[in-house]
Design an enzyme around this catalytic site. Structure first.
Site, PDB file in Angstrom:
ATOM      1  N   LYS A 286       0.863  -1.190   0.000  1.00  7.74           N
ATOM      2  CA  LYS A 286       0.000   0.000   0.000  1.00  7.74           C
ATOM      3  C   LYS A 286       0.896   1.235   0.000  1.00  7.74           C
ATOM      4  O   LYS A 286       2.050   1.165   0.449  1.00  7.74           O
ATOM      5  CB  LYS A 286      -0.884   0.013   1.255  1.00  7.74           C
ATOM      6  CG  LYS A 286      -2.063   0.951   1.179  1.00  7.74           C
ATOM      7  CD  LYS A 286      -3.246   0.346   0.452  1.00  7.74           C
ATOM      8  CE  LYS A 286      -4.348   1.351   0.197  1.00  7.74           C
ATOM      9  NZ  LYS A 286      -5.547   0.726  -0.384  1.00  7.74           N
TER      10      LYS A 286
ATOM     11  N   ASP B  94      -7.000   4.579  -4.731  1.00  2.84           N
ATOM     12  CA  ASP B  94      -7.633   4.452  -3.405  1.00  2.84           C
ATOM     13  C   ASP B  94      -8.255   5.821  -3.133  1.00  2.84           C
ATOM     14  O   ASP B  94      -8.436   6.608  -4.080  1.00  2.84           O
ATOM     15  CB  ASP B  94      -6.598   4.066  -2.326  1.00  2.84           C
ATOM     16  CG  ASP B  94      -7.259   3.697  -0.989  1.00  2.84           C
ATOM     17  OD1 ASP B  94      -7.852   2.615  -0.907  1.00  2.84           O
ATOM     18  OD2 ASP B  94      -7.196   4.492  -0.025  1.00  2.84           O
TER      19      ASP B  94
HETATM   20  P1  NDP Z   1     -12.947   8.072  -2.892  1.00  2.00           P
HETATM   21  O1  NDP Z   1     -11.895   9.069  -2.645  1.00  2.00           O
HETATM   22  O2  NDP Z   1     -13.476   7.877  -4.255  1.00  2.00           O
HETATM   23  O3  NDP Z   1     -14.213   8.346  -1.931  1.00  2.00           O
HETATM   24  C1  NDP Z   1     -14.081   8.393  -0.545  1.00  2.00           C
HETATM   25  C2  NDP Z   1     -15.388   8.875   0.046  1.00  2.00           C
HETATM   26  O4  NDP Z   1     -15.300   8.825   1.473  1.00  2.00           O
HETATM   27  C3  NDP Z   1     -15.698  10.307  -0.318  1.00  2.00           C
HETATM   28  O5  NDP Z   1     -17.097  10.474  -0.348  1.00  2.00           O
HETATM   29  C4  NDP Z   1     -15.080  11.093   0.845  1.00  2.00           C
HETATM   30  O6  NDP Z   1     -15.707  12.336   1.048  1.00  2.00           O
HETATM   31  C5  NDP Z   1     -15.357  10.170   2.000  1.00  2.00           C
HETATM   32  N1  NDP Z   1     -14.278  10.302   3.002  1.00  2.00           N
HETATM   33  C6  NDP Z   1     -12.936  10.141   2.818  1.00  2.00           C
HETATM   34  N2  NDP Z   1     -12.257  10.363   3.945  1.00  2.00           N
HETATM   35  C7  NDP Z   1     -13.180  10.674   4.864  1.00  2.00           C
HETATM   36  C8  NDP Z   1     -13.107  11.009   6.235  1.00  2.00           C
HETATM   37  N3  NDP Z   1     -11.928  11.061   6.882  1.00  2.00           N
HETATM   38  N4  NDP Z   1     -14.283  11.247   6.863  1.00  2.00           N
HETATM   39  C9  NDP Z   1     -15.486  11.182   6.219  1.00  2.00           C
HETATM   40  N5  NDP Z   1     -15.616  10.876   4.921  1.00  2.00           N
HETATM   41  C10 NDP Z   1     -14.482  10.627   4.260  1.00  2.00           C
HETATM   42  O7  NDP Z   1     -12.391   6.679  -2.297  1.00  2.00           O
HETATM   43  P2  NDP Z   1     -12.864   5.207  -2.607  1.00  2.00           P
HETATM   44  O8  NDP Z   1     -14.328   5.172  -2.809  1.00  2.00           O
HETATM   45  O9  NDP Z   1     -11.960   4.639  -3.611  1.00  2.00           O
HETATM   46  O10 NDP Z   1     -12.487   4.480  -1.217  1.00  2.00           O
HETATM   47  C11 NDP Z   1     -13.401   4.402  -0.115  1.00  2.00           C
HETATM   48  C12 NDP Z   1     -12.938   3.303   0.825  1.00  2.00           C
HETATM   49  O11 NDP Z   1     -12.918   2.047   0.120  1.00  2.00           O
HETATM   50  C13 NDP Z   1     -11.542   3.452   1.411  1.00  2.00           C
HETATM   51  O12 NDP Z   1     -11.529   2.886   2.700  1.00  2.00           O
HETATM   52  C14 NDP Z   1     -10.686   2.620   0.470  1.00  2.00           C
HETATM   53  O13 NDP Z   1      -9.494   2.181   1.088  1.00  2.00           O
HETATM   54  C15 NDP Z   1     -11.635   1.456   0.226  1.00  2.00           C
HETATM   55  N6  NDP Z   1     -11.373   0.669  -0.967  1.00  2.00           N
HETATM   56  C16 NDP Z   1     -11.349   1.247  -2.213  1.00  2.00           C
HETATM   57  C17 NDP Z   1     -11.140   0.456  -3.322  1.00  2.00           C
HETATM   58  C18 NDP Z   1     -11.221   1.009  -4.700  1.00  2.00           C
HETATM   59  O14 NDP Z   1     -11.175   0.219  -5.649  1.00  2.00           O
HETATM   60  N7  NDP Z   1     -11.350   2.309  -4.893  1.00  2.00           N
HETATM   61  C19 NDP Z   1     -10.851  -0.981  -3.203  1.00  2.00           C
HETATM   62  C20 NDP Z   1     -10.979  -1.497  -1.863  1.00  2.00           C
HETATM   63  C21 NDP Z   1     -11.208  -0.676  -0.800  1.00  2.00           C
HETATM   64  P3  NDP Z   1     -15.197  13.633   0.246  1.00  2.00           P
HETATM   65  O15 NDP Z   1     -15.808  13.521  -1.118  1.00  2.00           O
HETATM   66  O16 NDP Z   1     -15.692  14.775   1.029  1.00  2.00           O
HETATM   67  O17 NDP Z   1     -13.707  13.515   0.212  1.00  2.00           O
END
Ligand code: NDP
Length: 444
Positions: free
Chosen positions: A126, A166
């Site tokens: 990671k 991510d």
């Molecule tokens: P994105 O950046 O596309 O979206 C993240 C979302 O979560 C956004 O809506 C963001 O809000 C919100 N967010 C992020 N940080 C915080 C925080 N500290 N508090 C509250 N809301 C928060 O990321 P992903 O959708 O790719 O990833 C989401 C999760 O899924 C993570 O845990 C990631 O590790 C996991 N994941 C992702 C994969 C992938 O293929 N993308 C694969 C496996 C796991 P805002 O828009 O305001 O930033």
């Protein structure tokens, strides 16, 4: 003191100020106790757990870049290459101001077991940076990505370490990083996944994590004689995972009534409008406050709150530790049937235990969100054979992988006397394969 307790104590002592890493190690090792206790003498002699909890190597580096005002900014970059027993390191790059070494280590550690569960030949790693892409111009994001890759390119390669997206790293960032890698190394190879379709990306990769989450949830419900049809679902997050989880849940007949971002959340009693969500988040890169302009019947609330809405199924898809004990109590009081983690470690240990002990079916992230990395591995396969598969081909392989993952962890839980405990099942099923490969390769 048992071997598991000794190793947990040592991890806490030797990795100070890394609470998320401690939490991930505790969660995994606690649930492996039954396997470790049965092999304690051999594992202890081989220092198996000490090798498992120590990354093979980790890089921390300076990332200088120039902003639009001509000011030099300095961020910190990380890549943790945790375990390559079953294949090249694989795991995403997180760009978020909260990123530090402990967070990257927790994610890399989880990734080992997740990647093993997919059944594909990928090790765990990671990386990321404390850079925040939010509010930056495209040129600033490019300047950061180029500087980040100028250093990272020394440590990665199509057969050694293949990063992906991510939080904060989407198609735009992957594109800039890929371009810089190619320019410096002079090779066009599948060194990153999540690439655009015109330069080696895989169809269905964008949708894979969210879709996979619903495929495995569906399979779990099926094993209980239930389905998603007619269920009410609450989702947190509004990013990549959340958006495609909402889309697939609705295709499978459920109604998703919430989504959220880091400032607030939306309740839409008629079901979230995915086209509006994509327009707001993917095109305009705006806040969820805009959602009401598309759906006047919906409500926008500041702060946290999606878990207060009554639902059958909860899918946390935003970030770590976003579902705590009070949220778990509210969900149970509201009659939730299942919680499946789209994000990595979104549920605290206390909340997980509360949900499980109250009869809620709980699917941990390392199984439930493995569709993303699995499809990344399919992207690597397509790059190696220099072919592109159709959306349907990739999607049907993804479905097969998620169904297999569910049965592997279900079987592992049953085999060790923990029927229905998918946390234990996922950790054991992921662990057994990695340990077998580590043992076969000697003390390395
Ligand atoms: P994105 O950046 O596309 O979206 C993240 C979302 O979560 C956004 O809506 C963001 O809000 C919100 N967010 C992020 N940080 C915080 C925080 N500290 N508090 C509250 N809301 C928060 O990321 P992903 O959708 O790719 O990833 C989401 C999760 O899924 C993570 O845990 C990631 O590790 C996991 N994941 C992702 C994969 C992938 O293929 N993308 C694969 C496996 C796991 P805002 O828009 O305001 O930033």
């Amino acid at each position: 003191m048992s071997y598991v307790d000794e190793v947990i104590e040592r991890v806490v002592r030797e990795n100070p100020n890394e609470p998320e890493f401690h939490q991930a190690v505790k969660e995994v090792l606690e649930s492996l106790r039954v396997v470790v206790d049965a092999n304690e003498e051999k594992f202890r002699k081989d220092a198996l757990l000490e090798r498992l909890v120590n990354p093979e190597r980790q890089f921390k580096f300076r990332v200088p870049w120039v902003d639009d005002k001509g000011q030099v900014q300095v961020n910190t970059g990380y890549r943790v290459q945790f375990n390559s027993a079953i294949g090249p390191y694989k795991g995403g790059l997180r760009l978020h101001p909260s990123v530090n070494l402990g967070i990257i280590k927790f994610l890399g550690f989880e990734q080992i077991f997740k990647n093993s569960l997919t059944g594909l030949p990928i090790g765990g790693g990671k990386g990321g940076s404390d850079f925040d892409p939010k509010g930056k111009s495209d040129r600033e994001v490019m300047a950061f990505c180029q500087s980040f890759m100028t250093e990272l390119c020394k440590y990665i390669g199509a057969d050694t370490d293949v990063p992906a997206g991510d939080i904060g790293t989407g198609a735009r960032e992957i594109g800039y990083m890929f371009g810089q890698y190619k320019r410096i190394r002079g090779v066009f190879e599948g060194v990153l996944t999540g690439k655009g379709l015109t330069y080696g990306g895989s169809l269905a990769r964008t949708e894979a994590t969210g879709y996979g989450l619903l495929y495995i949830t569906q399979e779990m419900l099926k094993s209980k004689g239930m389905s998603l049809e007619g269920k009410t679902v609450v989702v947190s997050g509004a990013g990549n995972v959340a958006t495609y989880a909402i889309q697939k849940a609705q295709q499978l007949g459920a109604k998703v009534v919430t989504c959220s971002d880091s400032t607030g959340w939306v309740y839409d009693p008629d079901g979230i409008d995915v086209a509006a969500l994509k327009e707001i988040k993917e095109v305009k890169r705006a806040r969820l406050t805009e959602y009401k302009n598309y759906r006047p019947n919906s409500e926008y609330h500041e702060g946290k709150g999606v878990w207060t809405v009554k639902a059958d199924i909860a899918l946390p898809c935003a970030t770590q530790n976003e579902l705590g004990i009070e949220d778990a109590k509210t969900l149970v009081a509201n009659g939730v049937i299942a919680v499946a983690e789209g994000a990595n470690m979104p549920t605290t240990m206390e909340a997980t235990e509360y949900l499980q002990s109250n009869g809620v079916f709980f699917l941990p992230g390392k199984a439930a969100n493995a569709g993303g990395v699995a499809t990344s591995a399919l992207e690597m396969s397509q790059n190696s054979e220099r072919l592109s598969w159709t959306f349907e081909e990739v999607d049907s392989k993804l479905q097969g992988i998620m169904v297999n993952i569910f049965h592997n962890l279900d079987d592992a839980a049953k085999k060790y006397g923990f029927e229905g405990n998918y946390v234990v099942g996922a950790n054991i099923a992921g662990f057994e394969k990695v340990v077998d490969a580590m043992n076969a390769q000697g003390i390395v």
